[in-house]
Design a protein around this motif. Structure first.
Motif, PDB file in Angstrom:
ATOM      1  N   MET A   1       0.847  -1.198   0.000  1.00 54.87           N
ATOM      2  CA  MET A   1       0.000   0.000   0.000  1.00 54.87           C
ATOM      3  C   MET A   1       0.881   1.247   0.000  1.00 54.87           C
ATOM      4  O   MET A   1       1.785   1.372   0.817  1.00 54.87           O
ATOM      5  CB  MET A   1      -0.902   0.009   1.238  1.00 54.87           C
ATOM      6  N   PRO A   2       0.671   2.226  -0.927  1.00 56.30           N
ATOM      7  CA  PRO A   2       1.477   3.429  -0.951  1.00 56.30           C
ATOM      8  C   PRO A   2       1.446   4.158   0.384  1.00 56.30           C
ATOM      9  O   PRO A   2       0.491   4.084   1.141  1.00 56.30           O
ATOM     10  CB  PRO A   2       0.820   4.276  -2.067  1.00 56.30           C
ATOM     11  N   ALA A   3       2.517   4.908   0.646  1.00 56.19           N
ATOM     12  CA  ALA A   3       2.682   5.550   1.946  1.00 56.19           C
ATOM     13  C   ALA A   3       1.566   6.518   2.275  1.00 56.19           C
ATOM     14  O   ALA A   3       1.200   6.687   3.430  1.00 56.19           O
ATOM     15  CB  ALA A   3       4.031   6.265   1.991  1.00 56.19           C
ATOM     16  N   ASP A   4       0.994   7.173   1.254  1.00 61.77           N
ATOM     17  CA  ASP A   4      -0.019   8.188   1.539  1.00 61.77           C
ATOM     18  C   ASP A   4      -1.399   7.583   1.778  1.00 61.77           C
ATOM     19  O   ASP A   4      -2.377   8.293   1.902  1.00 61.77           O
ATOM     20  CB  ASP A   4      -0.083   9.226   0.403  1.00 61.77           C
ATOM     21  N   HIS A   5      -1.479   6.247   1.870  1.00 62.80           N
ATOM     22  CA  HIS A   5      -2.765   5.608   2.139  1.00 62.80           C
ATOM     23  C   HIS A   5      -2.933   5.265   3.619  1.00 62.80           C
ATOM     24  O   HIS A   5      -3.912   4.643   3.998  1.00 62.80           O
ATOM     25  CB  HIS A   5      -2.910   4.317   1.328  1.00 62.80           C
ATOM     26  N   ARG A  97      -8.533  19.664 -12.143  1.00 64.25           N
ATOM     27  CA  ARG A  97      -7.386  20.567 -12.038  1.00 64.25           C
ATOM     28  C   ARG A  97      -6.077  19.792 -11.952  1.00 64.25           C
ATOM     29  O   ARG A  97      -5.030  20.299 -12.375  1.00 64.25           O
ATOM     30  CB  ARG A  97      -7.524  21.474 -10.808  1.00 64.25           C
ATOM     31  N   HIS A  98      -6.134  18.582 -11.399  1.00 59.84           N
ATOM     32  CA  HIS A  98      -4.900  17.822 -11.138  1.00 59.84           C
ATOM     33  C   HIS A  98      -4.963  16.408 -11.710  1.00 59.84           C
ATOM     34  O   HIS A  98      -4.304  15.511 -11.184  1.00 59.84           O
ATOM     35  CB  HIS A  98      -4.655  17.746  -9.625  1.00 59.84           C
ATOM     36  N   SER A  99      -5.692  16.222 -12.777  1.00 59.70           N
ATOM     37  CA  SER A  99      -5.956  14.874 -13.285  1.00 59.70           C
ATOM     38  C   SER A  99      -4.680  14.079 -13.544  1.00 59.70           C
ATOM     39  O   SER A  99      -3.802  14.495 -14.306  1.00 59.70           O
ATOM     40  CB  SER A  99      -6.772  14.963 -14.577  1.00 59.70           C
ATOM     41  N   ASP A 100      -4.587  12.934 -12.863  1.00 57.93           N
ATOM     42  CA  ASP A 100      -3.471  11.993 -12.991  1.00 57.93           C
ATOM     43  C   ASP A 100      -2.113  12.607 -12.657  1.00 57.93           C
ATOM     44  O   ASP A 100      -1.082  12.176 -13.181  1.00 57.93           O
ATOM     45  CB  ASP A 100      -3.459  11.348 -14.382  1.00 57.93           C
ATOM     46  N   THR A 101      -2.124  13.593 -11.783  1.00 55.15           N
ATOM     47  CA  THR A 101      -0.901  14.087 -11.157  1.00 55.15           C
ATOM     48  C   THR A 101      -0.904  13.567  -9.717  1.00 55.15           C
ATOM     49  O   THR A 101      -1.914  13.043  -9.242  1.00 55.15           O
ATOM     50  CB  THR A 101      -0.838  15.622 -11.152  1.00 55.15           C
ATOM     51  N   HIS A 106      -8.005  10.744  -7.004  1.00 53.06           N
ATOM     52  CA  HIS A 106      -8.184   9.326  -7.338  1.00 53.06           C
ATOM     53  C   HIS A 106      -7.550   9.000  -8.679  1.00 53.06           C
ATOM     54  O   HIS A 106      -8.235   8.848  -9.687  1.00 53.06           O
ATOM     55  CB  HIS A 106      -9.667   8.933  -7.333  1.00 53.06           C
ATOM     56  N   SER A 107      -6.232   8.872  -8.697  1.00 56.95           N
ATOM     57  CA  SER A 107      -5.526   8.531  -9.922  1.00 56.95           C
ATOM     58  C   SER A 107      -4.935   7.129  -9.825  1.00 56.95           C
ATOM     59  O   SER A 107      -4.074   6.877  -8.983  1.00 56.95           O
ATOM     60  CB  SER A 107      -4.393   9.535 -10.189  1.00 56.95           C
ATOM     61  N   PRO A 108      -5.365   6.188 -10.666  1.00 58.98           N
ATOM     62  CA  PRO A 108      -4.759   4.856 -10.643  1.00 58.98           C
ATOM     63  C   PRO A 108      -3.252   4.902 -10.882  1.00 58.98           C
ATOM     64  O   PRO A 108      -2.519   4.058 -10.366  1.00 58.98           O
ATOM     65  CB  PRO A 108      -5.472   4.129 -11.795  1.00 58.98           C
ATOM     66  N   ARG A 109      -2.798   5.881 -11.648  1.00 61.57           N
ATOM     67  CA  ARG A 109      -1.370   5.991 -11.943  1.00 61.57           C
ATOM     68  C   ARG A 109      -0.546   6.176 -10.672  1.00 61.57           C
ATOM     69  O   ARG A 109       0.546   5.620 -10.531  1.00 61.57           O
ATOM     70  CB  ARG A 109      -1.126   7.175 -12.885  1.00 61.57           C
ATOM     71  N   HIS A 110      -1.075   6.970  -9.732  1.00 65.80           N
ATOM     72  CA  HIS A 110      -0.294   7.333  -8.549  1.00 65.80           C
ATOM     73  C   HIS A 110      -0.721   6.624  -7.274  1.00 65.80           C
ATOM     74  O   HIS A 110       0.074   6.505  -6.339  1.00 65.80           O
ATOM     75  CB  HIS A 110      -0.365   8.847  -8.332  1.00 65.80           C
ATOM     76  N   THR A 111      -1.989   6.191  -7.194  1.00 65.62           N
ATOM     77  CA  THR A 111      -2.468   5.612  -5.937  1.00 65.62           C
ATOM     78  C   THR A 111      -2.952   4.180  -6.077  1.00 65.62           C
ATOM     79  O   THR A 111      -3.386   3.587  -5.090  1.00 65.62           O
ATOM     80  CB  THR A 111      -3.605   6.473  -5.343  1.00 65.62           C
ATOM     81  N   PHE A 186     -17.852   4.670  -9.662  1.00 63.44           N
ATOM     82  CA  PHE A 186     -16.443   4.567  -9.260  1.00 63.44           C
ATOM     83  C   PHE A 186     -15.565   4.098 -10.414  1.00 63.44           C
ATOM     84  O   PHE A 186     -14.387   4.446 -10.473  1.00 63.44           O
ATOM     85  CB  PHE A 186     -16.289   3.599  -8.088  1.00 63.44           C
ATOM     86  N   CYS A 187     -16.145   3.301 -11.329  1.00 61.52           N
ATOM     87  CA  CYS A 187     -15.357   2.810 -12.467  1.00 61.52           C
ATOM     88  C   CYS A 187     -14.866   3.939 -13.367  1.00 61.52           C
ATOM     89  O   CYS A 187     -13.851   3.790 -14.059  1.00 61.52           O
ATOM     90  CB  CYS A 187     -16.181   1.812 -13.287  1.00 61.52           C
ATOM     91  N   ILE A 188     -15.577   5.048 -13.385  1.00 67.72           N
ATOM     92  CA  ILE A 188     -15.116   6.189 -14.187  1.00 67.72           C
ATOM     93  C   ILE A 188     -13.832   6.753 -13.591  1.00 67.72           C
ATOM     94  O   ILE A 188     -12.926   7.173 -14.318  1.00 67.72           O
ATOM     95  CB  ILE A 188     -16.208   7.278 -14.274  1.00 67.72           C
ATOM     96  N   ASN A 189     -13.724   6.754 -12.263  1.00 72.40           N
ATOM     97  CA  ASN A 189     -12.512   7.239 -11.604  1.00 72.40           C
ATOM     98  C   ASN A 189     -11.343   6.277 -11.776  1.00 72.40           C
ATOM     99  O   ASN A 189     -10.187   6.703 -11.818  1.00 72.40           O
ATOM    100  CB  ASN A 189     -12.758   7.436 -10.103  1.00 72.40           C
ATOM    101  N   SER A 190     -11.642   4.995 -11.848  1.00 71.17           N
ATOM    102  CA  SER A 190     -10.577   3.988 -11.886  1.00 71.17           C
ATOM    103  C   SER A 190     -10.405   3.396 -13.281  1.00 71.17           C
ATOM    104  O   SER A 190      -9.421   3.680 -13.975  1.00 71.17           O
ATOM    105  CB  SER A 190     -10.880   2.883 -10.872  1.00 71.17           C
ATOM    106  N   LEU A 191     -11.380   2.599 -13.722  1.00 76.35           N
ATOM    107  CA  LEU A 191     -11.240   1.860 -14.975  1.00 76.35           C
ATOM    108  C   LEU A 191     -11.129   2.774 -16.185  1.00 76.35           C
ATOM    109  O   LEU A 191     -10.402   2.459 -17.145  1.00 76.35           O
ATOM    110  CB  LEU A 191     -12.428   0.908 -15.132  1.00 76.35           C
TER     111      LEU A 191
END
Length: 371
Positions: A1-5, A97-101, A106-111, A186-191
């Motif tokens: 699990m990433p540290a920020d979780h 404003r911060h998409s996939d940064t 909720h960015s699958p790339r980072h979290t 939720f699938c729109i945020n993730s999948l």
């Protein structure tokens, strides 16, 4: 699990888990055609409230309507138990404003996929809404009341289902449709940031996914949406089915909504030049595919200290004018960009910026190593 979780508040997940467990009560209540019809009807009605209300209206102001219908949309949307309209809109605006940064909520790339799908909902840092980002909505006292009583519409609908349909109405009609709504949303945020196609360069990982578009009444055309966020229509092409938009068109004909915003044809055709932020983000993605660490390792293997010193000096003098067989050329970045991104008039700008980033990273590593 990433540290920020580490800040996930598990007790806040208890109602979420309990509702999922309540779905199994259908073993005892039974399932009838009437209860399934209620489930389907509540799914479609409330999915429209999420897509047309929470998303296209409250988050993006993609159309206009009366204050009365605005309140109806808000109540129906909050009956899905996805927190208040002010919370939902504030988090979604932050996402864009911060998409996939790294700052994206909720960015699958980072979290990771699971956290972006639902884990972020239980994190302390996401408990509160940033009301300053929804000042256009907080001026309505009725929306502030709904914000203060976010579960009231869901509780009222659950009670109505119990009265109308008995225990089957509550379990199958309300609980089943609510759980389906949750995970489709939720699938729109993730999948939709992992699986699908990307027609437009948006500086993030948003994708078009036809299966999600069916499940969410048009929201699956997510790359389209990120290309032009304020459009009331997300299925830009005639074959991109978008039931939410069709309903909005019908409501417009009835005079209930108005001023539906449309994507300019230049955007639809991919001919509009991209904004500086999108160019920068896309350039960062492209530059990341050329590892400065590996380039420096190759340079240190192939070059003497004298040659490295001369190269460091040349890089500090001219960011993109230095030629060396171990440095990626602008042409190499352009070739990579053409395999990754859709056609856009801004591709030259993206490649130029990415080339500067790569050379700057190499220069920094060479300078650090020499120090």
């Amino acid at each position: 699990m990433p540290a920020d979780h580490h800040d996930i508040v598990y007790p806040s997940a208890v109602p979420f888990i309990l509702l999922h467990l309540a779905a199994f009560a259908a073993i005892w209540t039974g399932v009838s055609a009437a209860s399934l019809t209620l489930c389907a009807g509540l799914y479609v009605l409330r999915m429209f409230a999420v897509t047309g209300g929470y998303h296209r209206y409250f988050s993006h102001r993609a159309f206009a309507t009366s204050r009365g219908f605005q309140f109806v949309l808000a109540c129906l949307a909050q009956s899905t138990a996805q927190k208040s309209v002010l919370w939902w809109a504030s988090k979604h605006r932050h996402h864009h404003r911060h998409s996939d940064t790294p700052e994206d909520v909720h960015s699958p790339r980072h979290t990771g996929f699971v956290y972006s799908h639902l884990g972020w909902l239980f994190a302390r840092k996401h408990d509160e809404a940033d009301l300053t980002s929804v000042a256009d909505l907080t001026r309505y006292p009725e929306l502030r009341w709904l914000h203060a009583h976010e579960n009231a519409p869901a509780v009222a609908l659950a009670a109505l289902c119990l009265v109308v349909g008995g225990w089957q109405g509550l379990v199958v009609g309300f609980v089943w449709s609510t759980i389906l709504l949750w995970h489709a949303t939720f699938c729109i945020n993730s999948l939709a940031h992992v699986a699908g196609t990307r027609r437009y360069v948006t500086g993030d990982d948003s994708r078009n996914n036809w299966l999600l578009a069916i499940a969410t009444m048009g929201e699956g055309w997510h790359n389209n949406h990120h290309a032009f966020q304020s459009s009331a229509r997300q299925g830009f092409r005639w074959w991109q089915v978008d039931p939410t938009y069709y309903i909005l068109k019908g409501l417009a004909l009835a005079g209930i909504v108005r001023a539906l915003k449309q994507p300019p044809q230049a955007v639809v055709r991919g001919e509009q030049r991209l904004g500086a932020k999108v160019v920068h983000r896309t350039a960062e993605q492209l530059a990341a595919r050329f590892s400065a660490e590996r380039i420096v390792q190759a340079l240190r293997t192939a070059c003497s200290e004298r040659e490295l010193s001369a190269l460091r000096h040349a890089l500090s003098e001219a960011a993109t004018g230095v030629l060396h067989p171990h440095l990626p050329s602008r042409a190499a970045l352009m070739a990579e960009a053409r395999t990754l991104y859709a056609r856009t008039p801004s591709l030259e700008d993206i490649v130029e910026r990415a080339h500067q980033m790569v050379l700057a990273a190499v220069r920094h590593r060479l300078s650090t190593a020499s120090g």
